[in-house]
Design an enzyme around this catalytic site. Structure first.
Site, PDB file in Angstrom:
ATOM      1  N   ASP A 121      38.060  39.212  36.318  1.00 19.60           N
ATOM      2  CA  ASP A 121      37.733  40.187  37.344  1.00 19.60           C
ATOM      3  C   ASP A 121      37.275  41.482  36.686  1.00 19.60           C
ATOM      4  O   ASP A 121      38.066  42.360  36.381  1.00 19.60           O
ATOM      5  CB  ASP A 121      38.976  40.414  38.211  1.00 19.60           C
ATOM      6  CG  ASP A 121      38.600  40.941  39.579  1.00 19.60           C
ATOM      7  OD1 ASP A 121      37.388  40.984  39.881  1.00 19.60           O
ATOM      8  OD2 ASP A 121      39.510  41.300  40.335  1.00 19.60           O
ATOM      9  N   LYS A 140      38.444  32.999  36.271  1.00 20.85           N
ATOM     10  CA  LYS A 140      37.456  33.894  36.855  1.00 20.85           C
ATOM     11  C   LYS A 140      37.906  35.326  36.552  1.00 20.85           C
ATOM     12  O   LYS A 140      38.794  35.874  37.200  1.00 20.85           O
ATOM     13  CB  LYS A 140      37.349  33.679  38.361  1.00 20.85           C
ATOM     14  CG  LYS A 140      36.219  34.456  38.982  1.00 20.85           C
ATOM     15  CD  LYS A 140      35.925  33.941  40.381  1.00 20.85           C
ATOM     16  CE  LYS A 140      34.661  34.546  40.961  1.00 20.85           C
ATOM     17  NZ  LYS A 140      34.780  35.979  41.244  1.00 20.85           N
ATOM     18  N   CYS A 177      53.617  68.696  60.288  1.00 22.67           N
ATOM     19  CA  CYS A 177      53.133  68.591  58.912  1.00 22.67           C
ATOM     20  C   CYS A 177      54.320  68.653  57.941  1.00 22.67           C
ATOM     21  O   CYS A 177      55.161  69.540  58.046  1.00 22.67           O
ATOM     22  CB  CYS A 177      52.160  69.721  58.625  1.00 22.67           C
ATOM     23  SG  CYS A 177      51.652  69.774  56.905  1.00 22.67           S
ATOM     24  N   CYS A 234      53.724  72.310  55.953  1.00 18.30           N
ATOM     25  CA  CYS A 234      53.776  73.626  56.578  1.00 18.30           C
ATOM     26  C   CYS A 234      54.485  73.599  57.920  1.00 18.30           C
ATOM     27  O   CYS A 234      54.722  74.648  58.515  1.00 18.30           O
ATOM     28  CB  CYS A 234      52.378  74.197  56.737  1.00 18.30           C
ATOM     29  SG  CYS A 234      51.415  73.361  57.990  1.00 18.30           S
ATOM     30  N   TYR A 270      30.912  33.437  29.259  1.00 17.08           N
ATOM     31  CA  TYR A 270      31.168  32.177  29.964  1.00 17.08           C
ATOM     32  C   TYR A 270      29.933  31.327  30.228  1.00 17.08           C
ATOM     33  O   TYR A 270      30.050  30.277  30.821  1.00 17.08           O
ATOM     34  CB  TYR A 270      31.935  32.418  31.259  1.00 17.08           C
ATOM     35  CG  TYR A 270      31.314  33.457  32.160  1.00 17.08           C
ATOM     36  CD1 TYR A 270      30.131  33.192  32.838  1.00 17.08           C
ATOM     37  CD2 TYR A 270      31.904  34.700  32.318  1.00 17.08           C
ATOM     38  CE1 TYR A 270      29.548  34.135  33.656  1.00 17.08           C
ATOM     39  CE2 TYR A 270      31.331  35.659  33.143  1.00 17.08           C
ATOM     40  CZ  TYR A 270      30.147  35.361  33.807  1.00 17.08           C
ATOM     41  OH  TYR A 270      29.580  36.303  34.605  1.00 17.08           O
ATOM     42  N   GLU A 301      37.267  27.369  34.168  1.00 15.83           N
ATOM     43  CA  GLU A 301      37.401  28.632  33.430  1.00 15.83           C
ATOM     44  C   GLU A 301      38.108  29.636  34.319  1.00 15.83           C
ATOM     45  O   GLU A 301      38.045  29.544  35.542  1.00 15.83           O
ATOM     46  CB  GLU A 301      36.008  29.188  33.095  1.00 15.83           C
ATOM     47  CG  GLU A 301      35.248  28.345  32.091  1.00 15.83           C
ATOM     48  CD  GLU A 301      33.731  28.499  32.235  1.00 15.83           C
ATOM     49  OE1 GLU A 301      33.280  29.461  32.878  1.00 15.83           O
ATOM     50  OE2 GLU A 301      33.017  27.642  31.691  1.00 15.83           O
ATOM     51  N   CYS A 319      46.950  67.761  60.112  1.00 11.59           N
ATOM     52  CA  CYS A 319      47.701  69.007  60.241  1.00 11.59           C
ATOM     53  C   CYS A 319      46.750  70.035  60.864  1.00 11.59           C
ATOM     54  O   CYS A 319      45.604  70.151  60.438  1.00 11.59           O
ATOM     55  CB  CYS A 319      48.162  69.478  58.866  1.00 11.59           C
ATOM     56  SG  CYS A 319      48.678  71.199  58.841  1.00 11.59           S
TER      57      CYS A 319
HETATM   58  P1  AMP Z   1      31.382  36.652  43.011  1.00  9.54           P
HETATM   59  O1  AMP Z   1      31.118  38.052  42.493  1.00  9.54           O
HETATM   60  O2  AMP Z   1      32.693  36.515  43.691  1.00  9.54           O
HETATM   61  O3  AMP Z   1      30.228  36.083  43.749  1.00  9.54           O
HETATM   62  O4  AMP Z   1      31.555  35.748  41.719  1.00  9.54           O
HETATM   63  C1  AMP Z   1      30.534  35.641  40.775  1.00  9.54           C
HETATM   64  C2  AMP Z   1      30.914  36.426  39.568  1.00  9.54           C
HETATM   65  O5  AMP Z   1      32.099  35.926  38.974  1.00  9.54           O
HETATM   66  C3  AMP Z   1      29.916  36.329  38.487  1.00  9.54           C
HETATM   67  O6  AMP Z   1      28.855  37.223  38.674  1.00  9.54           O
HETATM   68  C4  AMP Z   1      30.724  36.685  37.275  1.00  9.54           C
HETATM   69  O7  AMP Z   1      30.629  38.077  37.085  1.00  9.54           O
HETATM   70  C5  AMP Z   1      32.146  36.399  37.652  1.00  9.54           C
HETATM   71  N1  AMP Z   1      32.819  35.461  36.750  1.00  9.54           N
HETATM   72  C6  AMP Z   1      34.007  35.694  36.174  1.00  9.54           C
HETATM   73  N2  AMP Z   1      34.385  34.679  35.405  1.00  9.54           N
HETATM   74  C7  AMP Z   1      33.398  33.751  35.472  1.00  9.54           C
HETATM   75  C8  AMP Z   1      33.216  32.477  34.876  1.00  9.54           C
HETATM   76  N3  AMP Z   1      34.137  31.938  34.078  1.00  9.54           N
HETATM   77  N4  AMP Z   1      32.085  31.824  35.158  1.00  9.54           N
HETATM   78  C9  AMP Z   1      31.148  32.355  35.999  1.00  9.54           C
HETATM   79  N5  AMP Z   1      31.276  33.558  36.588  1.00  9.54           N
HETATM   80  C10 AMP Z   1      32.388  34.257  36.335  1.00  9.54           C
HETATM   81 ZN    ZN Z   2      50.212  71.472  57.066  1.00  4.29          ZN
END
Ligand code: AMP
Ligand code: ZN
Length: 661
Positions: A115, A113, A402, A405, A222, A111, A420
């Site tokens: 962010d 990951k 700076c 100024c 997920y 899957e 500065c």
């Molecule tokens: P980390 O924060 O680097 O330890 O990674 C764990 C976190 O990855 C989990 O708490 C999820 O929030 C996130 N995450 C994102 N995508 C997935 C996924 N497909 N499966 C599991 N965790 C995921």
């Molecule tokens: Zn300055």
């Protein structure tokens, strides 16, 4: 049709349209019609609170205010993931776990990951009952009201779902939404968010859920959590899809490691064309029995691992270096680059942080440099291409004056930053300091934004903080774009700011290295400005977490006569320069016994009880003739109501109560 029937019909229809839109990619009606039906529902519910339903599609609009998020212990702990960075490390992982269960493993899921911010949601009888952030993995914050506003989070499920279960997902803010939000903030003169991930988690903690509703957040699911009656993870996710959850179709299932590696490579190449950030791939053992056999380490499951992508990087030419001065006088060198495309945005500038960093990188103007995007919006330079160096005599020499100024720069011993030296006469610093003082986290002065500060500065009306309190109506009215109403607002905001507590005043003064937390800590320790001002270095260092850098900065600040004069002026004007102790909160409820009963909207029952006590009252446990009044929420029992009535004791609702304070 009765009102109740109409409400029910609207709710059913809206749930259906939502499901079709998010799960089947079908618009059964136009956006306009949808919004109209939703508006009708909101209106009906407002006029008929007796038909309130926490799962109504109207919850998407938000409007709930949460002052403090309740802490909830997770039923199933939320673990982190171990990381790998290379195919070899990934193969090592497979070897390790095969050894542990003493068998070959050839069923994996892959899957993306995502962010963002992880979230655990509990569904009971097909309704979203609770959404809790990961927190420290053991317990998190209850952010249900905010999560309900996320459009693709189902409030009501379809099909054949278990009566209760937990499901996990990642709440993300797509890049376009992130950029739009930052553009709005820039226009409003507010500080910019650094990346979509932090913004997504911040959005979950907003107090006003209608604010969350305005952000285009999405949730990708997920995993189901807890004891499941399925045999594989992929089957569990298939089920989740059928109930109405968005499980991205990018997921895949493989038997052989080569295929897993090919999937990783494919997404590493394609990630920059995704509309949201991912930082790797998660590989999971698919068989749930095997998962159970593998179990967990202290921190993470053994049956899953993440493969982290390297931060995206490109090379481009370093054209020149500019220096910027901030409100504390700190100088930041910024590189100007030949524009280049990097993970979805065009990069023209990169931060060089400070002189040490420049020295370490050993850069010359004209170098071909590597630019990388970490988590932050401003990318950084990580090195140069040895074959394409700029001319030898073009080495970067740090500025001596700076940029604003022209005053000489100094470098405090032991610090990497240059500053500065003209703290009180450098326009950028002066403006920045006043902008900081009026900002939300500091004095939160209504009626003055960053642009107004700049305007007042250039008009010569405000050159230092205390000038804000010397402003006069007549001179303000003479300014451009300053109508009577804005002037009134401004003056009222300034006057009202004397109410702000001491720690905000101290933070607002903008002393170098004294951020919000440090200000609170100092206030807690010293209690009054008098004592803080006269504290010796030893006394300052003795405060927890106050390091030498801060001490030095404070000593420097309080030795400056012009700063001391500012403080004296503010103090005489009436700004708070000492802590308000709890007992000075007032004795509104002195001699009163108050019974708290029912469910409240803004504060928890415990918070309300604490407020009663803080204001001198007593909290009674049962209704009697001694009860002064009952603080009554919704769902107060009928027996209690009857008793209150017989004894002639008044019921006070939450709003009335808060009013009393
Ligand atoms: P980390 O924060 O680097 O330890 O990674 C764990 C976190 O990855 C989990 O708490 C999820 O929030 C996130 N995450 C994102 N995508 C997935 C996924 N497909 N499966 C599991 N965790 C995921
Ligand atoms: Zn300055």
């Amino acid at each position: 049709m009765t009102v109740q029937e109409r409400i029910r019909q609207l709710r059913d229809d809206l749930h259906r349209y939502n499901h079709a839109y998010y799960m089947e990619d079908q618009s059964l009606i136009s956006d306009f019609e949808f919004d109209q039906l939703l508006a009708e529902l909101v209106e009906l519910e407002k006029n008929h609170p007796e038909f309130y339903d926490p799962h109504s599609p109207s919850q998407r609009v938000g409007g709930t205010i949460t002052k403090q998020f309740e802490t909830v212990v997770h039923d199933h702990r939320m673990y982190s993931l171990d990381n790998t960075y290379s195919p070899d490390e990934l193969k090592d992982w497979v070897e390790r776990i095969e050894k542990k269960v003493d068998q070959k493993i050839n069923d994996f899921t892959c899957e993306l990951k995502f962010d963002g911010a992880s979230i655990n949601m509990t569904y009971i009888d097909g309704r979203l009952a609770r959404a809790v952030t990961r927190g420290d993995g053991i317990q998190g914050d209850n952010v249900t009201a905010n999560v309900k506003t996320i459009k693709n989070v189902p409030l009501r499920l379809q099909g054949d779902y278990p009566s209760q279960f937990d499901i996990r997902g990642e709440i993300i803010l797509p890049l376009s939404g992130f950029q739009a939000l930052n553009e709005q903030r820039k226009a409003a003169g507010e500080s910019l968010y650094s990346n979509p991930r932090n913004t997504a988690s911040g959005s979950l903690k907003l107090q006003d859920s209608s604010e969350t509703a305005r952000r285009p957040l999405q949730c990708f699911f997920y995993a189901l959590a807890g004891d499941l009656s399925y045999s594989t993870h992929s089957e569990a996710l298939d089920q989740a899809v059928s109930w109405g959850f968005t499980v991205p179709e990018s997921r895949a299932r493989f038997g052989a490691m080569e295929d897993v590696l090919a999937y990783i490579q494919q997404w590493e190449e394609q990630r920059s064309s995704l509309p949201f950030d991912i930082d790797g791939i998660v590989i999971k053992v698919n068989d749930l029995e095997l998962q159970a056999a593998l179990g967990y380490t202290a921190k993470s499951p053994r049956w899953a691992i993440s493969y982290k992508f390297k931060a995206p990087q490109v090379s481009t030419t370093l054209l020149s270096v500019d220096y910027q001065v901030g409100r504390t006088g700190a100088i930041t060198p910024v590189a100007n680059l030949a524009p280049v495309q990097l993970s979805g945005t065009i990069v023209k500038r990169a931060s060089l942080h400070n002189a040490d960093q420049i020295e370490k990188l050993n850069l010359r103007i004209g170098d071909e440099v590597y630019v990388e995007k970490g988590g932050e919006i401003i990318p950084k330079i990580t090195g140069f291409v040895p074959q394409q160096r700029g001319p030898l005599d073009q080495a970067i020499v740090f500025a001596r004056h700076c940029p604003d100024c022209g005053a000489p720069l100094e470098r405090v011993a032991g610090e990497a930053q240059h500053y500065c030296t003209n703290a009180t006469g450098c326009p950028t610093q002066q403006i920045g300091k006043i902008q900081h003082f009026v900002s939300r986290k500091a004095m939160d002065i209504d009626g003055i934004g960053s642009e107004t500060v700049t305007q007042l500065f250039h008009a010569g009306l405000v050159t230092k903080i205390s000038d804000l309190y010397r402003l006069e109506r007549a001179s303000l009215l003479r300014l451009d774009r300053m109508a009577e109403k804005s002037v009134d607002n401004l003056l009222m905001g300034v006057t009202a700011s004397v109410q702000q507590p001491f720690h905000k005043v101290l933070f607002g003064l903008g002393i170098r290295h004294v951020g919000e937390t440090v200000a609170k800590r100092l206030v807690k320790h010293f209690k009054t400005m008098e004592r803080l001002k006269s504290a010796t270095a030893e006394e300052l260092v003795a405060v927890n977490d106050i390091g030498e850098k801060i001490v030095e900065s404070l000593m420097h600040f309080f030795q400056d006569e012009s700063q001391v004069a500012e403080i004296d002026f503010l103090q005489n004007y009436g700004l708070s320069m000492e802590v308000e102790e709890a007992q000075t909160l007032g004795q509104t409820f002195e001699g009163k016994t108050i019974v708290v009963s029912g469910v409240f909207e803004r504060y928890s029952r415990n918070e309300l009880k604490a407020m009663i006590e803080a204001h001198g009252g007593k909290v009674g446990s049962s209704i009697s003739s001694k009860t002064s009044f009952i603080l009554a929420g919704s769902a107060m029992g009928p027996a209690k109501k009857a008793k209150a009535e017989t004894l002639g004791i008044a019921l006070v609702n939450e709003d009335q109560f808060l009013e009393m304070l």
